[in-house]
Design a protein around this motif. Structure first.
Motif, PDB file in Angstrom:
ATOM      1  N   VAL A  45       0.873  -1.177   0.000  1.00 34.12           N
ATOM      2  CA  VAL A  45       0.000   0.000   0.000  1.00 34.12           C
ATOM      3  C   VAL A  45       0.905   1.220   0.000  1.00 34.12           C
ATOM      4  O   VAL A  45       1.854   1.285   0.792  1.00 34.12           O
ATOM      5  CB  VAL A  45      -0.922   0.002   1.246  1.00 34.12           C
ATOM      6  N   PRO A  46       0.645   2.192  -0.871  1.00 36.12           N
ATOM      7  CA  PRO A  46       1.514   3.375  -0.933  1.00 36.12           C
ATOM      8  C   PRO A  46       1.618   4.077   0.422  1.00 36.12           C
ATOM      9  O   PRO A  46       0.642   4.174   1.162  1.00 36.12           O
ATOM     10  CB  PRO A  46       0.812   4.284  -1.951  1.00 36.12           C
ATOM     11  N   ALA A  47       2.807   4.560   0.720  1.00 33.53           N
ATOM     12  CA  ALA A  47       3.042   5.258   1.989  1.00 33.53           C
ATOM     13  C   ALA A  47       2.166   6.487   2.120  1.00 33.53           C
ATOM     14  O   ALA A  47       1.866   6.930   3.234  1.00 33.53           O
ATOM     15  CB  ALA A  47       4.520   5.634   2.106  1.00 33.53           C
ATOM     16  N   ALA A  48       1.720   7.069   1.010  1.00 40.81           N
ATOM     17  CA  ALA A  48       0.891   8.274   1.046  1.00 40.81           C
ATOM     18  C   ALA A  48      -0.523   8.009   1.551  1.00 40.81           C
ATOM     19  O   ALA A  48      -1.243   8.939   1.885  1.00 40.81           O
ATOM     20  CB  ALA A  48       0.818   8.894  -0.356  1.00 40.81           C
ATOM     21  N   VAL A  49      -0.928   6.751   1.633  1.00 43.42           N
ATOM     22  CA  VAL A  49      -2.287   6.423   2.056  1.00 43.42           C
ATOM     23  C   VAL A  49      -2.397   6.496   3.577  1.00 43.42           C
ATOM     24  O   VAL A  49      -1.655   5.831   4.292  1.00 43.42           O
ATOM     25  CB  VAL A  49      -2.694   5.015   1.561  1.00 43.42           C
ATOM     26  N   ASP A  50      -3.324   7.308   4.048  1.00 44.71           N
ATOM     27  CA  ASP A  50      -3.639   7.363   5.472  1.00 44.71           C
ATOM     28  C   ASP A  50      -4.587   6.195   5.763  1.00 44.71           C
ATOM     29  O   ASP A  50      -5.689   6.159   5.210  1.00 44.71           O
ATOM     30  CB  ASP A  50      -4.310   8.695   5.801  1.00 44.71           C
ATOM     31  N   PRO A  51      -4.189   5.229   6.592  1.00 46.64           N
ATOM     32  CA  PRO A  51      -5.008   4.033   6.802  1.00 46.64           C
ATOM     33  C   PRO A  51      -6.418   4.316   7.319  1.00 46.64           C
ATOM     34  O   PRO A  51      -7.365   3.652   6.898  1.00 46.64           O
ATOM     35  CB  PRO A  51      -4.208   3.219   7.815  1.00 46.64           C
ATOM     36  N   ASP A  52      -6.568   5.276   8.213  1.00 50.07           N
ATOM     37  CA  ASP A  52      -7.897   5.548   8.762  1.00 50.07           C
ATOM     38  C   ASP A  52      -8.825   6.151   7.713  1.00 50.07           C
ATOM     39  O   ASP A  52      -9.982   5.759   7.592  1.00 50.07           O
ATOM     40  CB  ASP A  52      -7.791   6.453   9.993  1.00 50.07           C
ATOM     41  N   ARG A  53      -8.319   7.091   6.952  1.00 47.54           N
ATOM     42  CA  ARG A  53      -9.123   7.663   5.870  1.00 47.54           C
ATOM     43  C   ARG A  53      -9.316   6.653   4.752  1.00 47.54           C
ATOM     44  O   ARG A  53     -10.385   6.570   4.156  1.00 47.54           O
ATOM     45  CB  ARG A  53      -8.470   8.928   5.327  1.00 47.54           C
ATOM     46  N   GLY A  54      -8.292   5.894   4.461  1.00 51.08           N
ATOM     47  CA  GLY A  54      -8.377   4.878   3.419  1.00 51.08           C
ATOM     48  C   GLY A  54      -9.438   3.832   3.714  1.00 51.08           C
ATOM     49  O   GLY A  54     -10.127   3.359   2.813  1.00 51.08           O
ATOM     50  N   ALA A  55      -9.590   3.485   4.984  1.00 49.09           N
ATOM     51  CA  ALA A  55     -10.609   2.505   5.369  1.00 49.09           C
ATOM     52  C   ALA A  55     -12.002   3.017   5.020  1.00 49.09           C
ATOM     53  O   ALA A  55     -12.848   2.253   4.534  1.00 49.09           O
ATOM     54  CB  ALA A  55     -10.508   2.198   6.859  1.00 49.09           C
ATOM     55  N   MET A  92      -5.108   9.697  -4.564  1.00 48.55           N
ATOM     56  CA  MET A  92      -5.528  10.976  -5.129  1.00 48.55           C
ATOM     57  C   MET A  92      -6.888  11.426  -4.608  1.00 48.55           C
ATOM     58  O   MET A  92      -7.242  12.577  -4.727  1.00 48.55           O
ATOM     59  CB  MET A  92      -5.595  10.882  -6.653  1.00 48.55           C
ATOM     60  N   GLY A  93      -7.641  10.508  -4.045  1.00 51.86           N
ATOM     61  CA  GLY A  93      -9.017  10.805  -3.672  1.00 51.86           C
ATOM     62  C   GLY A  93      -9.200  11.399  -2.293  1.00 51.86           C
ATOM     63  O   GLY A  93     -10.282  11.352  -1.745  1.00 51.86           O
ATOM     64  N   GLY A  94      -8.154  11.937  -1.704  1.00 45.45           N
ATOM     65  CA  GLY A  94      -8.338  12.643  -0.455  1.00 45.45           C
ATOM     66  C   GLY A  94      -7.953  11.890   0.789  1.00 45.45           C
ATOM     67  O   GLY A  94      -8.387  12.244   1.872  1.00 45.45           O
ATOM     68  N   VAL A  95      -7.136  10.846   0.674  1.00 44.02           N
ATOM     69  CA  VAL A  95      -6.760  10.132   1.881  1.00 44.02           C
ATOM     70  C   VAL A  95      -5.271  10.217   2.176  1.00 44.02           C
ATOM     71  O   VAL A  95      -4.816   9.730   3.189  1.00 44.02           O
ATOM     72  CB  VAL A  95      -7.204   8.645   1.840  1.00 44.02           C
ATOM     73  N   GLY A  96      -4.515  10.819   1.290  1.00 39.95           N
ATOM     74  CA  GLY A  96      -3.082  10.987   1.518  1.00 39.95           C
ATOM     75  C   GLY A  96      -2.794  12.250   2.298  1.00 39.95           C
ATOM     76  O   GLY A  96      -3.655  13.101   2.478  1.00 39.95           O
TER      77      GLY A  96
END
Length: 104
Positions: A45-55, A92-96
């Motif tokens: 999973v890309p490091a830019a992904v925030d896990p809480d927002r990504g969930a 790109m959708g707002g979770v990074g």
């Protein structure tokens, strides 16, 4: 699966159902966030992904798919699991981190 949609309607009107449903939602959200953290640690999973927002981003399409399946009989999942599309939605959708800074 039809019972899932019926429960959602009850959640909107019945406080006794809303509490347990919110707890279940949070358990699933936390489990997905943990999976995204493990995926980041493994480099999947890309490091830019925030896990809480990504969930939350992952849960939205899951709920949408359930509704489409129950309401319209749609069972084709081929377009839902494309890696490039999922990656773009998460990064790109707002979770990074950059998306978080821009949303303030």
């Amino acid at each position: 699966m039809r019972c899932v949609v019926r429960v959602w309607s009850e959640v909107l009107r019945n406080d006794e159902v809303r509490g347990p449903a919110a707890e279940g939602f949070e358990r699933v959200r936390a489990s997905i966030a943990d999976a995204l953290r493990r995926g980041r640690a493994a480099g999947a999973v890309p490091a830019a992904v925030d896990p809480d927002r990504g969930a939350r981003v992952v849960m939205g399409p899951l709920h949408g798919f359930l509704l489409q399946r129950v309401a319209f009989g749609l069972t084709d999942t081929a377009g839902l699991a494309g890696r490039p599309a999922c990656r773009a939605a998460l990064v790109m959708g707002g979770v990074g981190p950059s998306a978080r800074a821009n949303s303030r």
